[in-house]
Design a protein around this motif. Structure first.
Motif, PDB file in Angstrom:
ATOM      1  N   HIS A  82      32.401 -31.971   2.643  1.00 42.33           N
ATOM      2  CA  HIS A  82      31.392 -31.489   1.687  1.00 42.33           C
ATOM      3  C   HIS A  82      30.663 -32.665   1.030  1.00 42.33           C
ATOM      4  CE1 HIS A  82      29.444 -29.180  -1.452  1.00 42.33           C
ATOM      5  NE2 HIS A  82      29.993 -30.005  -2.342  1.00 42.33           N
ATOM      6  N   TYR A  83      31.412 -33.694   0.627  1.00 35.90           N
ATOM      7  CA  TYR A  83      30.801 -34.866  -0.005  1.00 35.90           C
ATOM      8  C   TYR A  83      29.856 -35.571   0.968  1.00 35.90           C
ATOM      9  CZ  TYR A  83      34.656 -34.204  -3.352  1.00 35.90           C
ATOM     10  OH  TYR A  83      35.544 -33.686  -4.251  1.00 35.90           O
ATOM     11  N   GLU A  90      30.557 -40.145  -4.993  1.00 35.98           N
ATOM     12  CA  GLU A  90      31.118 -38.785  -4.947  1.00 35.98           C
ATOM     13  C   GLU A  90      32.607 -38.817  -4.637  1.00 35.98           C
ATOM     14  OE1 GLU A  90      30.397 -34.777  -5.458  1.00 35.98           O
ATOM     15  OE2 GLU A  90      28.644 -35.976  -4.932  1.00 35.98           O
ATOM     16  N   VAL A  91      32.993 -39.597  -3.658  1.00 31.23           N
ATOM     17  CA  VAL A  91      34.396 -39.658  -3.243  1.00 31.23           C
ATOM     18  C   VAL A  91      35.249 -40.325  -4.323  1.00 31.23           C
ATOM     19  CG1 VAL A  91      35.988 -40.690  -1.565  1.00 31.23           C
ATOM     20  CG2 VAL A  91      33.900 -39.555  -0.772  1.00 31.23           C
ATOM     21  N   VAL A 140      40.345 -32.981   3.407  1.00 33.66           N
ATOM     22  CA  VAL A 140      39.387 -33.185   4.496  1.00 33.66           C
ATOM     23  C   VAL A 140      38.172 -32.286   4.289  1.00 33.66           C
ATOM     24  CG1 VAL A 140      39.029 -32.915   6.982  1.00 33.66           C
ATOM     25  CG2 VAL A 140      41.130 -33.972   6.153  1.00 33.66           C
ATOM     26  N   GLU A 141      38.420 -31.063   3.844  1.00 35.31           N
ATOM     27  CA  GLU A 141      37.316 -30.132   3.596  1.00 35.31           C
ATOM     28  C   GLU A 141      36.378 -30.676   2.523  1.00 35.31           C
ATOM     29  OE1 GLU A 141      37.172 -25.814   1.651  1.00 35.31           O
ATOM     30  OE2 GLU A 141      38.179 -25.853   3.618  1.00 35.31           O
ATOM     31  N   ASN A 142      36.951 -31.205   1.433  1.00 42.17           N
ATOM     32  CA  ASN A 142      36.119 -31.760   0.364  1.00 42.17           C
ATOM     33  C   ASN A 142      35.384 -33.012   0.825  1.00 42.17           C
ATOM     34  OD1 ASN A 142      36.732 -29.746  -1.408  1.00 42.17           O
ATOM     35  ND2 ASN A 142      38.271 -30.906  -2.529  1.00 42.17           N
ATOM     36  N   LYS A 180      24.232 -36.729   2.497  1.00 41.80           N
ATOM     37  CA  LYS A 180      23.121 -36.699   3.467  1.00 41.80           C
ATOM     38  C   LYS A 180      21.880 -36.112   2.819  1.00 41.80           C
ATOM     39  CE  LYS A 180      26.073 -36.066   7.503  1.00 41.80           C
ATOM     40  NZ  LYS A 180      26.500 -35.106   8.540  1.00 41.80           N
ATOM     41  N   ASN A 181      22.072 -35.084   2.012  1.00 44.52           N
ATOM     42  CA  ASN A 181      20.944 -34.438   1.342  1.00 44.52           C
ATOM     43  C   ASN A 181      20.338 -35.310   0.253  1.00 44.52           C
ATOM     44  OD1 ASN A 181      21.169 -32.145   2.943  1.00 44.52           O
ATOM     45  ND2 ASN A 181      22.624 -31.186   1.545  1.00 44.52           N
TER      46      ASN A 181
END
Length: 138
Positions: free
Chosen positions: A111-112, A96-97, A106-108, A117-118
């Motif tokens: 989120h990643y 993802e990153v 940092v916000e994204n 985790k999910n």
């Protein structure tokens, strides 16, 4: 430009290398292995990686264990640089990153992390007696 490193205890990083090359074959990622006989000390590997960063470059470093010795060494070596450290990573968060490297706020990043985790799920195999081939492929 953003540079990536994966720093782990033992050869975990090197093992990830072959997997990541299947998914993102042309991505330049440094794979740093701590406490491995055939590798320089992790401090030297980190110095080399951080020395390769330009003044305006961001680095994202993935470490295997939050609070572990590798994570601590990365934290110390990154002082004064534009670095984000993701500790306790999994394969989905790396993908993802790296695939979204143009938008690493940092916000994204948070989120990643949440998304990855999910991605972890307990998958319980079905008991053979209850599986009917017609139902399975319906």
């Amino acid at each position: 430009m953003t540079k990536f490193a994966i720093a782990t205890h033992g050869n975990f990083a090197k093992g990830l290398q072959s997997t990541l090359e299947l998914f993102i074959p042309n991505e330049e990622i440094a794979f740093l292995s701590a406490y491995v006989e055939d590798e320089p000390p992790i401090d030297e590997q980190l110095d080399t990686f951080f020395a390769s960063l330009g003044a305006d470059e961001l680095a994202v470093v993935f470490t295997d264990l939050f609070g572990g010795s590798v994570n601590q060494k990365v934290l110390l070596a990154s002082e004064g640089r534009q670095v984000q450290i993701i500790a306790g990573f999994n394969l989905p968060v790396i993908l993802e990153v790296v695939l979204n490297k143009e938008n690493l706020t940092v916000e994204n990043l948070k989120h990643y992390l949440e998304t990855s985790k999910n991605a972890m799920q307990l998958v319980t195999p079905m008991v053979e007696e209850t599986v009917n081939e017609e139902d399975f492929f319906a």
